[in-house]
Design a protein around this motif. Structure first.
Motif, PDB file in Angstrom:
ATOM      1  N   GLU A  43      38.930   6.187   1.767  1.00  0.00           N
ATOM      2  CA  GLU A  43      37.570   6.330   2.295  1.00  0.00           C
ATOM      3  C   GLU A  43      36.770   7.369   1.501  1.00  0.00           C
ATOM      4  OE1 GLU A  43      36.360   4.206   4.263  1.00  0.00           O
ATOM      5  OE2 GLU A  43      38.198   3.308   5.006  1.00  0.00           O
ATOM      6  N   GLY A  44      37.442   8.416   1.028  1.00  0.00           N
ATOM      7  CA  GLY A  44      36.757   9.408   0.201  1.00  0.00           C
ATOM      8  C   GLY A  44      36.220   8.796  -1.081  1.00  0.00           C
ATOM      9  N   VAL A  45      37.012   7.935  -1.694  1.00  0.00           N
ATOM     10  CA  VAL A  45      36.566   7.232  -2.903  1.00  0.00           C
ATOM     11  C   VAL A  45      35.383   6.333  -2.574  1.00  0.00           C
ATOM     12  CG1 VAL A  45      37.235   5.478  -4.600  1.00  0.00           C
ATOM     13  CG2 VAL A  45      38.780   7.368  -4.088  1.00  0.00           C
ATOM     14  N   GLU A  46      35.458   5.633  -1.439  1.00  0.00           N
ATOM     15  CA  GLU A  46      34.362   4.746  -1.052  1.00  0.00           C
ATOM     16  C   GLU A  46      33.080   5.527  -0.774  1.00  0.00           C
ATOM     17  OE1 GLU A  46      35.945   2.273   2.077  1.00  0.00           O
ATOM     18  OE2 GLU A  46      37.252   1.214   0.676  1.00  0.00           O
ATOM     19  N   VAL A  47      33.202   6.739  -0.212  1.00  0.00           N
ATOM     20  CA  VAL A  47      32.032   7.598  -0.015  1.00  0.00           C
ATOM     21  C   VAL A  47      31.430   7.965  -1.368  1.00  0.00           C
ATOM     22  CG1 VAL A  47      31.308   9.927   0.689  1.00  0.00           C
ATOM     23  CG2 VAL A  47      32.677   8.516   2.240  1.00  0.00           C
ATOM     24  N   ALA A  48      32.275   8.343  -2.304  1.00  0.00           N
ATOM     25  CA  ALA A  48      31.787   8.724  -3.638  1.00  0.00           C
ATOM     26  C   ALA A  48      31.105   7.549  -4.325  1.00  0.00           C
ATOM     27  CB  ALA A  48      32.947   9.247  -4.483  1.00  0.00           C
TER      28      ALA A  48
END
Length: 105
Positions: A43-48
């Motif tokens: 999810e952190g990657v998707e936020v970025a």
């Protein structure tokens, strides 16, 4: 999302510990902290990606997903949101640059 909403979400996640794993995605994540950690990373990657794409709606949606999965991870490791907030309070007024350098920096 207000702090109050995060507190309510954290309480709901905590309550899911008593649900049957075959009926609760949250319970499945709580039972597998490694899976929870991987979901936070995903999810952190998707936020970025959403942020760099400058897609406001996607950033809002992915941020909500990240907060949910982050709270699940904390609960899976028996860490209360208030404990994280205490660390943030302790850091208030301290430059991140000074904190990262430490005494040897």
């Amino acid at each position: 999302m207000s702090k109050n909403a995060l507190d309510r979400l954290a309480a709901t996640i905590r309550e899911r510990r008593t649900e049957a794993a075959d009926k609760s995605y949250t319970r499945q994540l709580l039972d597998d902290p490694i899976k929870s950690a991987k979901k936070v990373g995903e999810e952190g990657v998707e936020v970025a990606i959403a942020a760099t794409a400058q897609d406001r709606n996607a950033l809002l949606q992915e941020s909500a997903d990240l907060l949910y999965h982050f709270l699940v991870l904390l609960e899976s490791r028996n860490i209360a949101l208030d404990e994280v907030c205490e660390v943030l309070e302790q850091r208030m007024g301290t430059s991140g640059l000074a904190r990262d350098k430490g005494p040897a920096g």
